[in-house]
Each structure stands twice: as structure tokens, then as C-alpha cells.
Design a protein around this motif. Structure first.
Motif, PDB file in Angstrom:
ATOM      1  N   VAL A  33      58.803  -3.388  45.770  1.00  0.00           N
ATOM      2  CA  VAL A  33      58.958  -2.220  44.914  1.00  0.00           C
ATOM      3  C   VAL A  33      57.788  -2.171  43.932  1.00  0.00           C
ATOM      4  N   LEU A  34      57.109  -1.048  43.932  1.00  0.00           N
ATOM      5  CA  LEU A  34      55.997  -0.843  43.014  1.00  0.00           C
ATOM      6  C   LEU A  34      56.356   0.291  42.064  1.00  0.00           C
ATOM      7  N   LEU A  35      56.064   0.109  40.801  1.00  0.00           N
ATOM      8  CA  LEU A  35      56.304   1.160  39.816  1.00  0.00           C
ATOM      9  C   LEU A  35      55.006   1.796  39.333  1.00  0.00           C
ATOM     10  N   SER A  36      53.921   1.056  39.408  1.00  0.00           N
ATOM     11  CA  SER A  36      52.605   1.586  39.035  1.00  0.00           C
ATOM     12  C   SER A  36      51.995   2.225  40.272  1.00  0.00           C
ATOM     13  N   ALA A  37      51.623   3.468  40.148  1.00  0.00           N
ATOM     14  CA  ALA A  37      51.132   4.219  41.300  1.00  0.00           C
ATOM     15  C   ALA A  37      49.729   3.807  41.713  1.00  0.00           C
ATOM     16  N   ILE A  38      49.477   3.916  43.011  1.00  0.00           N
ATOM     17  CA  ILE A  38      48.113   3.806  43.501  1.00  0.00           C
ATOM     18  C   ILE A  38      47.373   4.976  42.861  1.00  0.00           C
ATOM     19  N   GLY A  39      46.291   4.673  42.230  1.00  0.00           N
ATOM     20  CA  GLY A  39      45.560   5.662  41.459  1.00  0.00           C
ATOM     21  C   GLY A  39      45.774   5.463  39.965  1.00  0.00           C
ATOM     22  N   GLU A  40      46.749   4.597  39.606  1.00  0.00           N
ATOM     23  CA  GLU A  40      47.038   4.293  38.197  1.00  0.00           C
ATOM     24  C   GLU A  40      47.047   2.786  37.946  1.00  0.00           C
ATOM     25  N   ARG A  41      46.683   2.011  38.934  1.00  0.00           N
ATOM     26  CA  ARG A  41      46.713   0.545  38.866  1.00  0.00           C
ATOM     27  C   ARG A  41      45.361   0.010  39.296  1.00  0.00           C
ATOM     28  N   PRO A  42      45.169  -1.315  39.233  1.00  0.00           N
ATOM     29  CA  PRO A  42      43.902  -1.851  39.744  1.00  0.00           C
ATOM     30  C   PRO A  42      43.649  -1.347  41.168  1.00  0.00           C
ATOM     31  N   PRO A  43      42.414  -0.995  41.473  1.00  0.00           N
ATOM     32  CA  PRO A  43      42.106  -0.401  42.778  1.00  0.00           C
ATOM     33  C   PRO A  43      42.475  -1.313  43.945  1.00  0.00           C
ATOM     34  N   VAL A  44      42.931  -0.673  45.019  1.00  0.00           N
ATOM     35  CA  VAL A  44      43.192  -1.375  46.276  1.00  0.00           C
ATOM     36  C   VAL A  44      42.515  -0.577  47.387  1.00  0.00           C
ATOM     37  N   SER A  45      41.999  -1.290  48.378  1.00  0.00           N
ATOM     38  CA  SER A  45      41.306  -0.614  49.472  1.00  0.00           C
ATOM     39  C   SER A  45      42.311   0.106  50.365  1.00  0.00           C
ATOM     40  N   VAL A  46      41.872   1.179  50.971  1.00  0.00           N
ATOM     41  CA  VAL A  46      42.738   1.935  51.864  1.00  0.00           C
ATOM     42  C   VAL A  46      43.149   1.064  53.054  1.00  0.00           C
TER      43      VAL A  46
ATOM     44  N   ASN B   3      43.320  -2.250  53.436  1.00  0.00           N
ATOM     45  CA  ASN B   3      44.119  -3.456  53.167  1.00  0.00           C
ATOM     46  C   ASN B   3      45.062  -3.290  51.984  1.00  0.00           C
ATOM     47  N   PHE B   4      45.491  -2.057  51.711  1.00  0.00           N
ATOM     48  CA  PHE B   4      46.273  -1.828  50.494  1.00  0.00           C
ATOM     49  C   PHE B   4      47.558  -2.639  50.461  1.00  0.00           C
ATOM     50  N   LEU B   5      48.223  -2.778  51.583  1.00  0.00           N
ATOM     51  CA  LEU B   5      49.499  -3.492  51.603  1.00  0.00           C
ATOM     52  C   LEU B   5      49.312  -4.963  51.221  1.00  0.00           C
ATOM     53  N   GLU B   6      48.345  -5.617  51.843  1.00  0.00           N
ATOM     54  CA  GLU B   6      48.079  -7.021  51.547  1.00  0.00           C
ATOM     55  C   GLU B   6      47.624  -7.201  50.094  1.00  0.00           C
ATOM     56  N   GLU B   7      46.805  -6.265  49.614  1.00  0.00           N
ATOM     57  CA  GLU B   7      46.305  -6.359  48.237  1.00  0.00           C
ATOM     58  C   GLU B   7      47.421  -6.137  47.213  1.00  0.00           C
ATOM     59  N   LEU B   8      48.339  -5.227  47.498  1.00  0.00           N
ATOM     60  CA  LEU B   8      49.474  -5.018  46.595  1.00  0.00           C
ATOM     61  C   LEU B   8      50.383  -6.246  46.573  1.00  0.00           C
ATOM     62  N   GLU B   9      50.612  -6.832  47.750  1.00  0.00           N
ATOM     63  CA  GLU B   9      51.398  -8.073  47.809  1.00  0.00           C
ATOM     64  C   GLU B   9      50.749  -9.152  46.951  1.00  0.00           C
ATOM     65  N   ALA B  10      49.436  -9.287  47.085  1.00  0.00           N
ATOM     66  CA  ALA B  10      48.707 -10.313  46.319  1.00  0.00           C
ATOM     67  C   ALA B  10      48.814 -10.058  44.818  1.00  0.00           C
ATOM     68  N   GLN B  11      48.750  -8.804  44.390  1.00  0.00           N
ATOM     69  CA  GLN B  11      48.879  -8.489  42.966  1.00  0.00           C
ATOM     70  C   GLN B  11      50.244  -8.913  42.431  1.00  0.00           C
ATOM     71  N   ILE B  12      51.288  -8.676  43.209  1.00  0.00           N
ATOM     72  CA  ILE B  12      52.629  -9.066  42.762  1.00  0.00           C
ATOM     73  C   ILE B  12      52.763 -10.590  42.729  1.00  0.00           C
ATOM     74  N   ARG B  13      52.265 -11.260  43.774  1.00  0.00           N
ATOM     75  CA  ARG B  13      52.331 -12.728  43.797  1.00  0.00           C
ATOM     76  C   ARG B  13      51.578 -13.331  42.611  1.00  0.00           C
ATOM     77  N   LYS B  14      50.434 -12.756  42.269  1.00  0.00           N
ATOM     78  CA  LYS B  14      49.631 -13.253  41.154  1.00  0.00           C
ATOM     79  C   LYS B  14      50.422 -13.195  39.848  1.00  0.00           C
ATOM     80  N   LYS B  15      51.276 -12.204  39.720  1.00  0.00           N
ATOM     81  CA  LYS B  15      52.106 -12.068  38.518  1.00  0.00           C
ATOM     82  C   LYS B  15      53.368 -12.936  38.598  1.00  0.00           C
ATOM     83  N   LYS B  16      53.470 -13.706  39.681  1.00  0.00           N
ATOM     84  CA  LYS B  16      54.607 -14.607  39.914  1.00  0.00           C
ATOM     85  C   LYS B  16      55.938 -13.864  39.907  1.00  0.00           C
ATOM     86  N   ARG B  17      55.933 -12.692  40.513  1.00  0.00           N
ATOM     87  CA  ARG B  17      57.155 -11.896  40.591  1.00  0.00           C
ATOM     88  C   ARG B  17      57.726 -11.952  41.998  1.00  0.00           C
TER      89      ARG B  17
END
Length: 161
Positions: free
Chosen positions: A45-58, A60-74
Motif C-alpha cells: 500500500v502506497l499513500l505517496s503518489a508517483i509524481g509526489e515521492r522520490p523518483p522511480v523509473s518506469v 523498475n517502478f515496482l522493485e524500486e517502490l518495494e525497496a523504498q518501503i523496506r528501507k523505511k523498515k515498514r
């Protein structure tokens, strides 16, 4: 097959409010929810929209979003087998990311906020018609209505069974 629900809208139109009503999740996280059969499933579940959060590539967006959440230990109790992705996205990059999700083999569904929480009509630049052309299920939302009513529409039409 994973289902990806994109919530498309402009900034400050109620995307995250609808997602909170849909999931009960209040931060970007891996979260357990009930599918339509009442089974508990994992969702990203993402609450920050693509376009309003740190950039992710088109690509690999899924893998990059997963990594962002893991980095926050969530990821407490996270299961690699999550079945649902709920992702808010701004209008401008939406088509590129939707196309990428389709290419990745995801079961893509799109809900577009066509009226914001103030009752103002929003030009989604043909997203609904574009989704029809791509055979992507589309649902029109009115963020001026109760968040729980609008999120209930998404749940009934788009949630996995």
C-alpha cells in the motif's frame, strides 16, 4: 497473478484519503487486508503518489517502490507473496506506469478521481477512454463523497476474490 490498482488524480484531490479508507493503512507499507472472500492477503500500500515521492523509473517502478518501503523498515511480517498493489499516481506520468505494469503481467485496474474533495471537476486527460482502449478496467471516483463510499466502490469492483 498480482493485481495493481492505480488511483489517478491531481495533487491534493483525495487519493491518499481514499486509500486510507480502502485499507486502513496510514503509511507506505506492506499491509494485511481482506480480499472479497474474507481471506487475509498481503498488499503493498502506497499513500505517496508517483509524481509526489522520490523518483522511480518506469521500467523498475515496482522493485524500486518495494525497496523504498523496506528501507523505511515498514515490512514487519512482510510476505514476498503479496497479491495486491495499491498505488496513487499523478495524471501526467500515469499512462507510462500503467503500461509498464501491464507489461510486467500485472492485473491492472484504474480508478480516476474525476471530482476532488471540494467538488471541482478534474480533467484526467482522457485516462478513462485510454483505459477502455487498453481493456483496463476503469472506475470514476468522486472525492467529494465520503471516502468510505468511494473506497467501497474500489473494493467491490477491483479487489481480488
Amino acid at each position: 497473478m498480482k493485481t495493481c490498482i492505480f488511483i489517478v488524480g491531481k495533487g491534493k484531490t483525495g487519493k491518499s484519503s481514499i486509500i486510507r479508507g480502502l485499507t486502513g493503512c496510514w503509511i507506505d507499507s506492506f499491509w494485511k487486508i481482506n480480499d472479497l472472500s474474507g481471506n487475509r492477503i498481503w498488499a503493498m500500500v502506497l499513500l505517496s503518489a508517483i509524481g509526489e515521492r522520490p523518483p522511480v523509473s518506469v521500467e523498475n517502478f515496482l522493485e524500486e517502490l518495494e525497496a523504498q518501503i523496506r528501507k523505511k523498515k515498514r515490512n514487519k511480517g512482510f510476505s514476498e507473496k503479496y497479491r495486491l498493489i495499491i498505488c496513487p499516481i499523478r495524471i501526467t506520468p500515469a499512462k507510462k506506469y500503467i503500461e509498464s505494469a501491464i507489461t510486467k503481467g500485472l492485473n491492472v485496474k484504474v480508478a480516476g478521481i474525476e471530482t476532488d474533495w471540494k467538488g471541482t471537476s478534474i480533467n484526467l486527460k482522457g485516462i478513462g477512454a485510454w483505459c477502455d482502449q487498453k481493456n483496463v478496467p476503469y472506475l470514476s471516483l468522486n472525492a467529494n463523497n465520503d471516502d468510505n463510499v468511494e473506497s467501497g466502490k474500489i473494493r467491490q469492483k477491483f479487489y481480488p476474490k
